[in-house]
Motif scaffolding. Structure first.
Motif, PDB file in Angstrom:
ATOM      1  N   PRO A  70      51.672  53.329  48.373  1.00 57.51           N
ATOM      2  CA  PRO A  70      51.945  54.765  48.302  1.00 57.51           C
ATOM      3  C   PRO A  70      52.170  55.404  49.673  1.00 57.51           C
ATOM      4  N   GLY A  71      53.159  56.290  49.740  1.00 59.77           N
ATOM      5  CA  GLY A  71      53.316  57.106  50.945  1.00 59.77           C
ATOM      6  C   GLY A  71      52.099  57.993  51.139  1.00 59.77           C
ATOM      7  N   LYS A  72      51.594  58.523  50.043  1.00 58.70           N
ATOM      8  CA  LYS A  72      50.355  59.290  50.125  1.00 58.70           C
ATOM      9  C   LYS A  72      49.433  58.939  48.963  1.00 58.70           C
ATOM     10  N   ILE A  73      48.151  58.979  49.253  1.00 65.70           N
ATOM     11  CA  ILE A  73      47.109  58.835  48.232  1.00 65.70           C
ATOM     12  C   ILE A  73      46.340  60.149  48.240  1.00 65.70           C
ATOM     13  N   LEU A  74      46.568  60.946  47.200  1.00 63.06           N
ATOM     14  CA  LEU A  74      45.878  62.234  47.084  1.00 63.06           C
ATOM     15  C   LEU A  74      44.773  62.076  46.052  1.00 63.06           C
ATOM     16  N   CYS A  75      43.609  62.563  46.360  1.00 59.66           N
ATOM     17  CA  CYS A  75      42.452  62.363  45.494  1.00 59.66           C
ATOM     18  C   CYS A  75      41.815  63.700  45.154  1.00 59.66           C
ATOM     19  N   LEU A  76      41.226  63.741  43.978  1.00 59.13           N
ATOM     20  CA  LEU A  76      40.508  64.936  43.561  1.00 59.13           C
ATOM     21  C   LEU A  76      39.008  64.747  43.751  1.00 59.13           C
ATOM     22  N   GLY A  77      38.376  65.824  44.188  1.00 62.62           N
ATOM     23  CA  GLY A  77      36.920  65.859  44.161  1.00 62.62           C
ATOM     24  C   GLY A  77      36.479  66.166  42.735  1.00 62.62           C
ATOM     25  N   TYR A  78      35.452  66.944  42.624  1.00 60.23           N
ATOM     26  CA  TYR A  78      34.839  67.325  41.339  1.00 60.23           C
ATOM     27  C   TYR A  78      35.887  67.631  40.267  1.00 60.23           C
ATOM     28  N   ASN A  79      35.993  66.784  39.247  1.00 53.82           N
ATOM     29  CA  ASN A  79      36.992  67.017  38.192  1.00 53.82           C
ATOM     30  C   ASN A  79      36.488  66.628  36.805  1.00 53.82           C
ATOM     31  N   ASP A 239      53.810  57.399  45.169  1.00 53.53           N
ATOM     32  CA  ASP A 239      52.601  58.149  45.551  1.00 53.53           C
ATOM     33  C   ASP A 239      51.537  57.977  44.468  1.00 53.53           C
ATOM     34  N   VAL A 240      50.299  57.996  44.900  1.00 53.29           N
ATOM     35  CA  VAL A 240      49.174  57.854  43.975  1.00 53.29           C
ATOM     36  C   VAL A 240      48.337  59.130  43.988  1.00 53.29           C
ATOM     37  N   VAL A 241      48.039  59.612  42.818  1.00 53.60           N
ATOM     38  CA  VAL A 241      47.148  60.765  42.665  1.00 53.60           C
ATOM     39  C   VAL A 241      45.933  60.278  41.884  1.00 53.60           C
ATOM     40  N   SER A 242      44.788  60.257  42.527  1.00 51.09           N
ATOM     41  CA  SER A 242      43.584  59.754  41.871  1.00 51.09           C
ATOM     42  C   SER A 242      42.791  60.947  41.359  1.00 51.09           C
ATOM     43  N   THR A 243      42.375  60.845  40.092  1.00 50.76           N
ATOM     44  CA  THR A 243      41.997  62.046  39.356  1.00 50.76           C
ATOM     45  C   THR A 243      40.501  62.349  39.356  1.00 50.76           C
ATOM     46  N   GLY A 244      39.774  61.760  40.283  1.00 47.44           N
ATOM     47  CA  GLY A 244      38.345  62.070  40.391  1.00 47.44           C
ATOM     48  C   GLY A 244      37.496  61.164  39.531  1.00 47.44           C
ATOM     49  N   THR A 245      36.225  61.154  39.823  1.00 50.68           N
ATOM     50  CA  THR A 245      35.311  60.272  39.098  1.00 50.68           C
ATOM     51  C   THR A 245      34.348  61.082  38.252  1.00 50.68           C
ATOM     52  N   PRO A 246      33.989  60.571  37.062  1.00 51.96           N
ATOM     53  CA  PRO A 246      32.876  61.181  36.340  1.00 51.96           C
ATOM     54  C   PRO A 246      31.574  60.918  37.105  1.00 51.96           C
ATOM     55  N   GLN A 247      30.605  61.779  36.904  1.00 56.22           N
ATOM     56  CA  GLN A 247      29.288  61.562  37.522  1.00 56.22           C
ATOM     57  C   GLN A 247      28.638  60.308  36.959  1.00 56.22           C
TER      58      GLN A 247
END
Lengths: 297, 297
Positions: A70-79, A239-247
């Motif tokens: 991926p050119g960019k790896i964008l990640c989400l925090g709290y989701n 590009d990769v968009v990572s959608t956050g982790t469950p607790q």
């Protein structure tokens, strides 16, 4: 369709998984080129349909690489919403906006590469996440069109050094150690994932399920996230968009200890597959790092 | 030595600036390859010394590109001390650690490329910064060796959308709009910058100096920052580390207004040069974005 990138002496090649355990070659180069090309994807689908599985080499014999670079790896925090008692609105604590951070290219690792625990690191943790792989350039797109820009889904372990993450307001140094983004093992194309908000995300550590939550409980849907990000920046194929982790489940939180050499963590997501990551010590010639040994110049 | 990457119909080429205004070609490909190769740098130095400036084309006629295509652009938040009254220790408010964030590759822009104000953006701002370009791979290096891993210095305008930056704990969406990292115009090699903690960083907007502060007042030195980052991740040739911006002068803060189409901002740094960025409106076919129009799916 399950698509992979695998290593050969002549460089990376693309492939598809046939009958669950056979590898069909799709040509030279990583998947990135295939994903952005509708005709190539259609040819791949035809080739998978026509393949004679028995004549193909076993997938297990291949060295899988991260499926894209991926050119960019964008990640989400709290989701993901936490558990709330009956009668309480589960959306009451929802943030207004996704919290977005970046993992740098040095974090990318293949699905079978071990992750090195950095010398001196004392609080390394895992995060099992659905990773969205972009297939078509996305710029200021509407929510209802957003999923058309997705090529497929894979798994990302957002490995995090909590000690570094706590030291600044911005999380980059807690998120960007080399190899801290194992990705794979394959991309499942969107036709096989009719609803990305109906996937069960689980993490297994030492044989114990420590995370188990459906993407139906996520705050921001994949469609919303792609729409949202595309208002601010251009998403590009690969590009990769990572959608956050469950607790973690509360029982797992109670006994949680940081990851160390010898640990293994499996992230498994219904409809996608499993990503198992081993954690290993740094080579002996790596100098230990101690935050206390450092001094400002 | 001042090194550039410039566009030609056959792709990017490397060059050196001779006599302040002439362009000496150094071969095909961007600077990234030259910077990582001590022999190539030595040949470039010899070629500059031997060049006949009068026979060379003017630098002004070349289309300069961003001097490198960094694998990662790591940026510092708060890194300059403010003014304190006499008798007060200026270091008293220093944070213990640099605050580090990432700008994604889509932010990179050439030194003469205008920056598009994203549709609907209401609070775009500039940040004039010394950008360090890595020349040699850096992994867990000592402070005293850190500057040996630097190829040179250039200028980065860390363009920021403050509205997006305020909406989450993590700044990525305020920092990563397309083109929000104009870089250049050239790299000044380290032999011409004997002390990176003795550079005057200034910003000029509408003919008024709005920022003017020496890198001697920065909290974390270049050597410390390179050392520090290298404890956590591997810095690679061509990577850019941008060292944060001094605060605007109080008179400039008092009259500050967000950047809009038609504005121009010049960042000038003693010993490096000037980077002037024009700000322009988005093309008319770009759909306006309003945070208020957005709804979660």
């Amino acid at each position: 369709m399950r698509l992979v990138t695998y290593a050969t002496p002549d460089g990376p090649r693309s492939g598809a998984v046939v009958d669950g355990g056979r590898l069909l070659d799709l040509g030279a180069g990583p998947l990135d080129g295939v994903l952005a090309d509708a005709a190539a994807l259609a040819r791949a689908r035809d080739a998978v349909a026509a393949a004679d599985a028995a004549s193909l080499p076993p997938l297990d014999a291949a060295t899988l690489l991260a499926p894209v670079r991926p050119g960019k790896i964008l990640c989400l925090g709290y989701n993901y919403r936490g558990h709330v008692p009956d009668g309480v609105d589960p959306t009451a604590g929802d943030p207004e906006w996704p919290d977005v951070f970046v993992k740098t290219p040095n974090t990318l690792a293949g699905p079978n590469e071990p992750v090195v625990i950095p010398p001196g690191a004392t609080d390394v943790d895992y995060e099992g996440e659905v990773a969205v792989v972009i297939g078509r350039c996305a710029q200021r797109i509407a929510i209802e069109d957003a999923l058309d820009h997705v090529a497929g889904y894979t798994i990302l372990n957002d490995v995090s050094d909590r000690a570094w993450q706590r030291r600044q307001s911005q999380w980059a140094l807690g998120k960007c150690s080399d190899g801290f983004a194992p990705l794979g093992p394959w991309i499942v194309t969107t036709d096989d994932i009719p609803d990305p908000q109906d996937l069960l995300v689980e993490v297994v550590r030492d044989g114990v399920v420590t995370v188990s939550q459906s993407t139906s409980t996520s705050i921001f849907s994949v469609a919303y996230v792609i729409h949202h990000l595309s208002q601010v920046l251009t998403l590009e194929p690969g590009d990769v968009v990572s959608t956050g982790t469950p607790q973690k489940l509360s029982a797992a939180q109670a006994v949680h200890r940081p990851l160390g050499a010898g640990d293994a963590v499996t992230v498994r997501i219904s409809g996608i597959g499993e990503l198992t990551t081993r954690f290993v010590a740094a080579p002996l010639d790596a100098a230990p790092t101690s935050a206390n040994q450092e001094a400002h110049a």
